[in-house]
Design a protein around this motif. Structure first.
Motif, PDB file in Angstrom:
ATOM      1  N   TYR A 101      -4.901  -8.306  11.624  1.00  0.00           N
ATOM      2  CA  TYR A 101      -4.031  -8.484  10.455  1.00  0.00           C
ATOM      3  C   TYR A 101      -3.162  -9.721  10.634  1.00  0.00           C
ATOM      4  O   TYR A 101      -2.609  -9.952  11.710  1.00  0.00           O
ATOM      5  CB  TYR A 101      -3.122  -7.272  10.248  1.00  0.00           C
ATOM      6  N   THR A 102      -3.032 -10.479   9.577  1.00  0.00           N
ATOM      7  CA  THR A 102      -2.095 -11.587   9.539  1.00  0.00           C
ATOM      8  C   THR A 102      -1.061 -11.239   8.476  1.00  0.00           C
ATOM      9  O   THR A 102      -1.389 -11.137   7.291  1.00  0.00           O
ATOM     10  CB  THR A 102      -2.803 -12.907   9.172  1.00  0.00           C
ATOM     11  N   LEU A 103       0.168 -11.001   8.915  1.00  0.00           N
ATOM     12  CA  LEU A 103       1.233 -10.598   7.989  1.00  0.00           C
ATOM     13  C   LEU A 103       1.496 -11.680   6.959  1.00  0.00           C
ATOM     14  O   LEU A 103       1.465 -12.868   7.267  1.00  0.00           O
ATOM     15  CB  LEU A 103       2.530 -10.328   8.753  1.00  0.00           C
ATOM     16  N   GLU A 135      -2.470 -10.834   4.771  1.00  0.00           N
ATOM     17  CA  GLU A 135      -3.481 -11.719   4.191  1.00  0.00           C
ATOM     18  C   GLU A 135      -4.806 -10.979   4.139  1.00  0.00           C
ATOM     19  O   GLU A 135      -5.171 -10.289   5.085  1.00  0.00           O
ATOM     20  CB  GLU A 135      -3.564 -12.998   5.007  1.00  0.00           C
ATOM     21  N   GLY A 136      -5.480 -11.104   3.020  1.00  0.00           N
ATOM     22  CA  GLY A 136      -6.730 -10.393   2.826  1.00  0.00           C
ATOM     23  C   GLY A 136      -6.575  -9.128   2.000  1.00  0.00           C
ATOM     24  O   GLY A 136      -7.558  -8.567   1.547  1.00  0.00           O
ATOM     25  N   GLN A 137      -5.340  -8.668   1.833  1.00  0.00           N
ATOM     26  CA  GLN A 137      -5.110  -7.529   0.941  1.00  0.00           C
ATOM     27  C   GLN A 137      -5.325  -8.051  -0.473  1.00  0.00           C
ATOM     28  O   GLN A 137      -4.687  -9.014  -0.877  1.00  0.00           O
ATOM     29  CB  GLN A 137      -3.695  -6.973   1.111  1.00  0.00           C
ATOM     30  N   GLY A 138      -6.226  -7.448  -1.211  1.00  0.00           N
ATOM     31  CA  GLY A 138      -6.639  -7.973  -2.501  1.00  0.00           C
ATOM     32  C   GLY A 138      -5.527  -8.070  -3.531  1.00  0.00           C
ATOM     33  O   GLY A 138      -5.465  -9.030  -4.293  1.00  0.00           O
ATOM     34  N   GLU A 139      -4.659  -7.100  -3.563  1.00  0.00           N
ATOM     35  CA  GLU A 139      -3.579  -7.082  -4.555  1.00  0.00           C
ATOM     36  C   GLU A 139      -2.499  -6.127  -4.096  1.00  0.00           C
ATOM     37  O   GLU A 139      -2.686  -5.361  -3.147  1.00  0.00           O
ATOM     38  CB  GLU A 139      -4.122  -6.663  -5.926  1.00  0.00           C
ATOM     39  N   GLY A 140      -1.386  -6.153  -4.807  1.00  0.00           N
ATOM     40  CA  GLY A 140      -0.302  -5.218  -4.526  1.00  0.00           C
ATOM     41  C   GLY A 140      -0.696  -3.823  -4.980  1.00  0.00           C
ATOM     42  O   GLY A 140      -1.812  -3.579  -5.435  1.00  0.00           O
ATOM     43  N   GLN A 141       0.241  -2.896  -4.875  1.00  0.00           N
ATOM     44  CA  GLN A 141      -0.025  -1.524  -5.296  1.00  0.00           C
ATOM     45  C   GLN A 141       1.193  -0.940  -5.979  1.00  0.00           C
ATOM     46  O   GLN A 141       2.312  -1.410  -5.777  1.00  0.00           O
ATOM     47  CB  GLN A 141      -0.437  -0.671  -4.102  1.00  0.00           C
TER      48      GLN A 141
END
Length: 152
Positions: A101-103, A135-141
Motif C-alpha cells: 500500500y502507498t498511502l 493509491e490504487g483505491q478506485g474511489e472513495g466510499q
C-alpha cells in the motif's frame, strides 16, 4: 494477507472551539493530532444548525468524523450537522507499506447528520463520504452511522 496481531497504543488530541452564529447555529473549527495505529494531523470544521448539542458533551467517531452526544440534555428538537476535514497521514498499521500500500498524501471526509431528541428517546443518523486512503483505491466510499437512545 491480514494485518498481524499487535498492541498499538494511540494518543489522540483534538482542539476545537464553538462559535455562535446566532441563537441556534454554531461553527466549530478543529485540529486533531493522532499518533499510534495511525499517525496523522487533521483539520476541519463542523456546522450545527439547531439547539440539540448545545451545552452537551460531544465526541468524534475516529472512522467517519461524526460527532455524537455522550452527555445530553433532554430538550426535544432537531439539529442538522454538516462538516468536513482533511488529514495529512504519516503512517498506518491498517495500510502497511510492506503490504504493497502507498498511502495517499491526504485523506478527505465530508459528512452530514441529523440529531432528533424526543421526550424519552433520541436518534442520530449520519452519512459520511470518505475519500481515497491509498493509491490504487478506485474511489472513495460512503458510510452511514446511527445512534439510538431509548430511556424507559
Amino acid at each position: 494477507a491480514q494485518i498481524g496481531d499487535g498492541v498499538h497504543p494511540t494518543f489522540v488530541m483534538e482542539l476545537g472551539k464553538d462559535y455562535a452564529l446566532g441563537d441556534a447555529a454554531r461553527l466549530r473549527p478543529f485540529v486533531e493530532a493522532r499518533a499510534g495505529a495511525e499517525t496523522l494531523l487533521r483539520a476541519g470544521a463542523d456546522l450545527t444548525l439547531g439547539r440539540i448539542g448545545q451545552g452537551e458533551l460531544l465526541v468524534r467517531d475516529p472512522a467517519n468524523g461524526q460527532r455524537y452526544r455522550v452527555i445530553q440534555q433532554n430538550t426535544p428538537g432537531y439539529s442538522v450537522v454538516l462538516g468536513g476535514d482533511v488529514a495529512f497521514v504519516h503512517s498506518s498499521v491498517f495500510l502497511p507499506e510492506d503490504g504493497g500500500y502507498t498511502l495517499s498524501d491526504s485523506r478527505n471526509r465530508l459528512r452530514a447528520g441529523l440529531h432528533w431528541q424526543g421526550e424519552k428517546s433520541s436518534v442520530f443518523y449520519g452519512m459520511t463520504w470518505l475519500g481515497e486512503e491509498f493509491e490504487g483505491q478506485g474511489e472513495g466510499q460512503v458510510v452511514g452511522s446511527v445512534r439510538l437512545n431509548l430511556d424507559f
